[in-house]
Design an enzyme around this catalytic site. Sequence first.
Site, short mmCIF file in Angstrom:
data_model
loop_
_atom_site.label_atom_id
_atom_site.label_comp_id
_atom_site.label_asym_id
_atom_site.label_seq_id
_atom_site.Cartn_x
_atom_site.Cartn_y
_atom_site.Cartn_z
N ALA A 199 0.84 -1.19 0.00
CA ALA A 199 0.00 0.00 0.00
C ALA A 199 0.88 1.24 0.00
O ALA A 199 1.94 1.26 0.63
CB ALA A 199 -0.91 -0.02 1.22
N ASP A 200 0.44 2.28 -0.69
CA ASP A 200 1.27 3.48 -0.80
C ASP A 200 1.49 4.14 0.55
O ASP A 200 2.60 4.62 0.85
CB ASP A 200 0.67 4.46 -1.80
CG ASP A 200 -0.76 4.87 -1.45
OD1 ASP A 200 -1.38 4.21 -0.60
OD2 ASP A 200 -1.25 5.85 -2.04
N ASN A 201 0.46 4.19 1.40
CA ASN A 201 0.63 4.84 2.69
C ASN A 201 1.59 4.07 3.59
O ASN A 201 2.39 4.67 4.32
CB ASN A 201 -0.73 5.00 3.38
CG ASN A 201 -1.59 6.05 2.70
OD1 ASN A 201 -1.16 7.18 2.51
ND2 ASN A 201 -2.79 5.67 2.32
N GLY A 216 4.96 4.70 2.29
CA GLY A 216 5.33 6.07 2.63
C GLY A 216 5.79 6.19 4.06
O GLY A 216 6.76 6.92 4.36
#
Length: 252
Positions: free
Chosen positions: A1-3, A6
């Site tokens: 997942a991008d979050n 991140g």
Amino acid sequence: ADNACGAAGVGAITRGEAVSSWGTSGTVLAPTAEPRVDPKLRAHTFCHVAPGVWYVIGVVLSAGGAFAWFRDQCARELPEDERDERLVAEAAIIPAGADGVTFLPYLQGERTPHRDASLRAAFTGLSLAHSRAHMTRAVLEGVCFALRDSLEILKELGLTPAHLLLTGGGAKSAFIRQLQADIFGLPVTTVNREEGGAYGAALLAAVGTGAFPDLMTAAQRTLTRQALSPPNPEMHRAYDPIYRRFHRSLLR
């Protein structure tokens, strides 16, 4: 997942850390050693990219996107490569609370905490005495207030951070970094990488190929945190009633 990537990309892997990300959308994310679920379903709980770690996240659908919308509508006469910097500079000379102007950043509805796709943005408190600079300040403050909504939910769930790691476009501006510190009432910091999720994915790949034994080691060896920037206590106290005004504006 991008979050999740991140968060890994700034080293937020263990409980006690938290990240405020200001991209087109905005998030406040906190890792936790066990799954914690908001009983009101205002925030979301997911597996982190590190084994045995979860995270809780609140999402603001229009963060940098709200600023970009305002910039493109109200600052077209400024040179394109100077618009962001000049608008922020204008906002910086306006007092906290924008002399009564409030911006609700719900241009696309909202997820946290409202879960309402029909919610819409608005300026309130405008008069002939106000300028574009007041509106810019209100936009920046409104996004921070919306992010603070997510932070308050994390606190309710027992995930109160000692400081916040900032990432995304908003983290590049000294004024917006300090604005977040003052509105959140927490010290803030950044790291020496700006690639966010892409860097987190690269760290995971490095662990997968054996370059590092685990994600924590990879983050510790490659990331450097800047000195903490503390909130201004006087400004934080001033922002508390303005934050309440933000919520009252939603009820009008």
